[in-house]
Motif scaffolding. Sequence first.
Motif, PDB file in Angstrom:
ATOM      1  N   LEU A   9       0.827  -1.204   0.000  1.00 19.22           N
ATOM      2  CA  LEU A   9       0.000   0.000   0.000  1.00 19.22           C
ATOM      3  C   LEU A   9       0.862   1.256   0.000  1.00 19.22           C
ATOM      4  CD1 LEU A   9      -2.909  -1.107   2.305  1.00 19.22           C
ATOM      5  CD2 LEU A   9      -2.983  -0.614  -0.126  1.00 19.22           C
ATOM      6  N   GLY A  10       2.000   1.179   0.693  1.00 22.96           N
ATOM      7  CA  GLY A  10       2.898   2.329   0.721  1.00 22.96           C
ATOM      8  C   GLY A  10       3.427   2.663  -0.660  1.00 22.96           C
ATOM      9  N   ILE A  11       3.833   1.634  -1.395  1.00 21.74           N
ATOM     10  CA  ILE A  11       4.347   1.853  -2.736  1.00 21.74           C
ATOM     11  C   ILE A  11       3.259   2.412  -3.644  1.00 21.74           C
ATOM     12  CG2 ILE A  11       5.153   0.624  -4.782  1.00 21.74           C
ATOM     13  CD1 ILE A  11       7.292   1.048  -2.758  1.00 21.74           C
ATOM     14  N   LEU A  12       2.052   1.853  -3.478  1.00 21.04           N
ATOM     15  CA  LEU A  12       0.937   2.342  -4.275  1.00 21.04           C
ATOM     16  C   LEU A  12       0.702   3.827  -4.013  1.00 21.04           C
ATOM     17  CD1 LEU A  12      -1.430   1.621  -6.152  1.00 21.04           C
ATOM     18  CD2 LEU A  12      -2.791   1.254  -4.102  1.00 21.04           C
ATOM     19  N   LEU A  71       1.044   9.588  -5.337  1.00 27.69           N
ATOM     20  CA  LEU A  71       1.556  10.906  -4.962  1.00 27.69           C
ATOM     21  C   LEU A  71       2.441  11.478  -6.063  1.00 27.69           C
ATOM     22  CD1 LEU A  71       1.897  12.992  -2.667  1.00 27.69           C
ATOM     23  CD2 LEU A  71       3.816  11.666  -1.856  1.00 27.69           C
ATOM     24  N   LEU A  72       3.319  10.630  -6.546  1.00 29.60           N
ATOM     25  CA  LEU A  72       4.252  11.066  -7.575  1.00 29.60           C
ATOM     26  C   LEU A  72       3.518  11.423  -8.866  1.00 29.60           C
ATOM     27  CD1 LEU A  72       7.209  11.466  -7.544  1.00 29.60           C
ATOM     28  CD2 LEU A  72       7.558   9.161  -8.378  1.00 29.60           C
ATOM     29  N   VAL A  84      -4.275  17.705  -7.587  1.00 32.47           N
ATOM     30  CA  VAL A  84      -4.437  17.953  -6.154  1.00 32.47           C
ATOM     31  C   VAL A  84      -5.064  16.744  -5.476  1.00 32.47           C
ATOM     32  CG1 VAL A  84      -5.629  19.371  -4.452  1.00 32.47           C
ATOM     33  CG2 VAL A  84      -4.570  20.439  -6.433  1.00 32.47           C
ATOM     34  N   LEU A  85      -6.107  16.205  -6.101  1.00 31.03           N
ATOM     35  CA  LEU A  85      -6.780  15.070  -5.458  1.00 31.03           C
ATOM     36  C   LEU A  85      -5.856  13.858  -5.386  1.00 31.03           C
ATOM     37  CD1 LEU A  85     -10.405  15.388  -6.845  1.00 31.03           C
ATOM     38  CD2 LEU A  85      -9.488  16.081  -4.635  1.00 31.03           C
ATOM     39  N   LEU A  86      -5.090  13.621  -6.444  1.00 34.41           N
ATOM     40  CA  LEU A  86      -4.147  12.494  -6.411  1.00 34.41           C
ATOM     41  C   LEU A  86      -3.157  12.660  -5.266  1.00 34.41           C
ATOM     42  CD1 LEU A  86      -3.370  11.952 -10.203  1.00 34.41           C
ATOM     43  CD2 LEU A  86      -4.494  10.349  -8.661  1.00 34.41           C
ATOM     44  N   MET A  87      -2.668  13.884  -5.105  1.00 28.88           N
ATOM     45  CA  MET A  87      -1.691  14.110  -4.034  1.00 28.88           C
ATOM     46  C   MET A  87      -2.331  13.911  -2.659  1.00 28.88           C
ATOM     47  SD  MET A  87       0.422  17.238  -5.660  1.00 28.88           S
ATOM     48  CE  MET A  87       1.397  17.575  -4.247  1.00 28.88           C
ATOM     49  N   ILE A  88      -3.575  14.367  -2.533  1.00 28.30           N
ATOM     50  CA  ILE A  88      -4.241  14.185  -1.237  1.00 28.30           C
ATOM     51  C   ILE A  88      -4.397  12.700  -0.921  1.00 28.30           C
ATOM     52  CG2 ILE A  88      -6.469  14.429  -0.059  1.00 28.30           C
ATOM     53  CD1 ILE A  88      -6.623  17.216  -1.073  1.00 28.30           C
ATOM     54  N   VAL A  89      -4.755  11.922  -1.938  1.00 28.37           N
ATOM     55  CA  VAL A  89      -4.878  10.482  -1.723  1.00 28.37           C
ATOM     56  C   VAL A  89      -3.539   9.908  -1.262  1.00 28.37           C
ATOM     57  CG1 VAL A  89      -5.283   8.269  -2.846  1.00 28.37           C
ATOM     58  CG2 VAL A  89      -6.792  10.188  -3.311  1.00 28.37           C
ATOM     59  N   GLY A  90      -2.463  10.342  -1.932  1.00 30.22           N
ATOM     60  CA  GLY A  90      -1.137   9.860  -1.552  1.00 30.22           C
ATOM     61  C   GLY A  90      -0.801  10.193  -0.110  1.00 30.22           C
ATOM     62  N   PHE A 148      -6.573   1.253   5.798  1.00 28.31           N
ATOM     63  CA  PHE A 148      -6.729  -0.179   6.038  1.00 28.31           C
ATOM     64  C   PHE A 148      -5.442  -0.879   6.446  1.00 28.31           C
ATOM     65  CE2 PHE A 148     -10.451   0.771   3.514  1.00 28.31           C
ATOM     66  CZ  PHE A 148     -11.408   0.252   4.346  1.00 28.31           C
ATOM     67  N   TRP A 149      -4.322  -0.336   6.018  1.00 31.05           N
ATOM     68  CA  TRP A 149      -3.069  -0.990   6.384  1.00 31.05           C
ATOM     69  C   TRP A 149      -2.744  -0.788   7.855  1.00 31.05           C
ATOM     70  CZ3 TRP A 149       0.783   2.199   8.292  1.00 31.05           C
ATOM     71  CH2 TRP A 149       0.603   3.562   8.058  1.00 31.05           C
ATOM     72  N   ALA A 150      -3.216   0.304   8.429  1.00 30.70           N
ATOM     73  CA  ALA A 150      -2.712   0.716   9.748  1.00 30.70           C
ATOM     74  C   ALA A 150      -2.932  -0.332  10.852  1.00 30.70           C
ATOM     75  CB  ALA A 150      -3.298   2.060  10.143  1.00 30.70           C
TER      76      ALA A 150
END
Lengths: 540, 500
Positions: free
Chosen positions: B171-174, B179-180, B215-221, B233-235
């Motif tokens: 999930l982190g890589i995703l 984000l990128l 902006v939305l993509l970055m917020i998701v990241g 969910f990963w937490a």
Amino acid sequence: MEWFETWGLTLTVFLPLVGVVFLGLIPKENEIALKTTGLVASIMAFVASLILIARFDFSSNTYNSYQFEVSETWIGAINANYHVGIDGISLPMLVLSTFVMVLAVIYSWNHWDEPKNPKAFLILMMILATGMNGTFVALDLVLFFLFFEIVLLPMYFMIGIWGDKTPRRIPGFAKEFETRLYAAIKFFLFTLFGSAFLLLGFLALYFESGNSQFGRTFDIPQLTELGASGAFSGTFAFLVFGAIFLGFAVKVPMFPFHTWLPDAHTAAPTVGSVLLAAILLKLGSYGFIRISLPILPEEAMSWAPFIAILAVIGIIYGSLACLAQSDMKRLIAFSSVGHMGFIMLGISTMTDIGINAAIIGMVAHGLITGLLFFIAGSMHHRYHTREMARLGGNIKLMPVMGGILAFTAMASLGLPGLAGFWGEFMSLVASFNPLPGLSLGVFRSAMVIGAIGTVLTAGYMLWMLQKVNLGEPGDEWEGKELHDVDRFELAAWVPLIVLIVVIGFFPKIIFNSTTDVVTSLVDMAFNPETTASISSQIGG
Amino acid sequence: MGDKDLLVFQIDYLALAPELIVVATMIIVLALDLILPRPKKYWTATVAVAGTALALVPLAFLVFEGEVRSMFDGSYVVDEFALVLKGLFLVAAYIVFLMSHSYIESERYYQGEYYFLLLASLLGSLVMASSRDLIILFIGIELVTGPLYMLSGWRKGDIKSNEASMKYFLLGILSTAILLYGMSFLYGLTGEITFEGLAEATAGMADEPALIMAVLLMIVGFAFKISAVPFHFWAPDTYEGAPTPITAYLSVNSKAAGFVAMLLVMYLALPDVAEVWAPALWLLAALSMTIANLSALRQTNIVRLLAYSSVAQAGFMLVPFAAAGVAGADLQEAFAATVIYLVIYAVMNLGAFAVVIAVTRNGRSGELSAWSGLARVDPKLGVLVAVFFFSLAGIPPLAGWFAKFAMFRSVMIAGGAATVALAVIAAINAVIALYYYAKVVKSVWLDDPVAEFAEDDDERPAGSLRLALGITVVLTVIIGFFPALATFAGEAARVIASGF
């Protein structure tokens, strides 16, 4: 003694907390040292409050001028200060608080509910003392809030650890819970719910004061000044009053926010019930007098009929609920709902008589109901039951205990000549003639219903006396060793009995402190001229 | 600066001293690990602790000097705001090292690598706090998370730890990719990477669909990094499976780093696009508080409970910024409130995890049922549990009350209907949260002891763990009575908000 002018209040508030440090250092096994430390800390706070009385200047006792005032920067970023001070309204409350705390420590000397552990219990009592004393002297809303909330944690633990262990079925849950667990979390959640709104109300006042000459401020005297000059009005003030009302009403408690009270009081250990009834409840009604009325006078007037109606519902409801109880301690708990109703009725009239009535009512209720809870605890200690049906004939088994119970019940039902009389009587007098501008219909009806309430109060108190004291002792107690009151109980109770009689005959010792300041409070907040100009505006 | 000296940078070594000290410590730790025989490997821990403490010295000097130092064409700035955050990251890492010491040694893990990786992650957060362009920000935030993928799987024999690592990694890589992707959109649209340049270039572009998407993509990241609902969910699984000190680090340092990165980008680079990001943050805040709190009510494992609690706390932290953004109000107050919240949250949450380590150190599991009656066996630990969990609930006079107070205060400043709605949601959630925090305290203080742990064992927690507990408990109580200690952090945050 010059230093006392600046340090007096701080000492009264924080001496018990110093006691906590010492208590923490003493090992758990050394019970005598622990108890002595607790006693010394509470007595020192009491003595400090007596010196406050001695040095208090009763001649210049007007509202919004405080004595022994200290103001130091506390949280600079939000302009919150360590601002403390007292006037004739807070003085009796502060002394009541330190006084009852001493008696509570004396009483607990040989009365420890399971699982004992005097060290932890005394630490909680001392933290509680700091919170209660602090609330009565705080003159900054953030400081007030902090002290107001400090009392939550110790009381939660007192009820939760030393409370009633009888299992009980809670509606909605499949398994049974011990009463203490249910009561403790209920008390906590109710009060926290109220204080969340209290905090929002305080913050709203803070921002609204931003346009004034003081800038954004939490300072109660400054806000009072703004309130008297009509700075807070309209829908804003209406909502703020509502939020603050909610916070205090839960604490008082007013109908319909009272449901935590019977559970908490009944489940709490004896000393916990005494402190709850004698002092914690007063934090709410004191908040109304110190914060709601002077800062938001116009809104107080528009909310007053509503408060009066809730107050009389509380009086009648509390009395009727008492008549339905079979548990002695629960009956006393419900009687608090009724008595606090009289106090709130007095406040809601917005007159000097009514507010004086409320203050003497608070003191009297603190002494009388505190004593009733002491007695209920001691009887439970001996009989191991609180079922009134089984306690009959108590006065034959324990004459002194029974006599004190009879005396206190008489005081509680408002017998003239004892302390309980003045608060009820004057509340009713005040509601005959409330502040001009308030609905006469509502308040006079309230007076009539309240008067019926006094009859009901007499009814349930006498009913309780009849069930508990009179009649023949049950067979189950035959041959049991039931010793009458012991010396620690006497040491804790006699001062209360004496004060109940003294205040009953000489209410002046309270009014001497309150009358001037209450009159000037009413003048300042509800100045007849202002009221007249408002009604003329509406008329024009 | 002209074109000809584009590649000739003045390096301000004093400003970079904390980072350099951390780098040096990393190298020493790795070298020591090679040289030292197995029984002496604990020296790596000592060096890591000492290095972190040493890095605070130049930091303190820079704070007292109070000068803004800017490098690399303004891409790397050391101002009061950056310094306060670096201080927070260093102190939190210091406490995590103290917590790790006995934990890692008792389990005979790879100590040298452990501290090396944790220091690398710390370095990432220090870099991130100073970053003022997208590339440095990205490097910083990835340096924070990269080592944590490995560290969360450090208990190799435990299948839960493997799961923790794997989930976190995937999930982190995703989230990194998302984000990128968002950042690349932003660069494509404007041709800028510095926050200052982006702020100018995006002004008046709020209607541009590509920008909204960026902006939305970055917020998701970022939401993945701070584990805000619905990207949380990963937490719980990762928190439960990772070694407890790493969980503490994840919930404090790594979360704080994600937060700071997000706020920096939103506020400094995209101030004119507030109408896009503010509603998104509003939603994240409301969902995080409500859903995480409701899920926490059902937890029976303390670490999972703390995982949901930290998601909910992230929701509370988002409130000031979301509220101010939605209401179009001044963001200074929101910045200050968020940073105050972060500082107090770091202290009390680290304390809570230190208590978990202390309680579970000999045999007790993390299940709530195993904790019942703990206070009667060990009253001191019982008091600590009460202090940290009630502080997390925000009960005065413990530090948490002021965090909530600052949050509500900044919301009330913003005003407006959507804001008040968020404040009400937050108020209700504060009461819900009390229930599960109190549940832990209830179990510890009010319930009867479990038979198998009814005996008091005299073995006290290791010295380093006691120190960690001591620092956090003292701070929690003192900040509660003297919140001014935390407001200075908020004041520093205003620097950045007023500087542009």
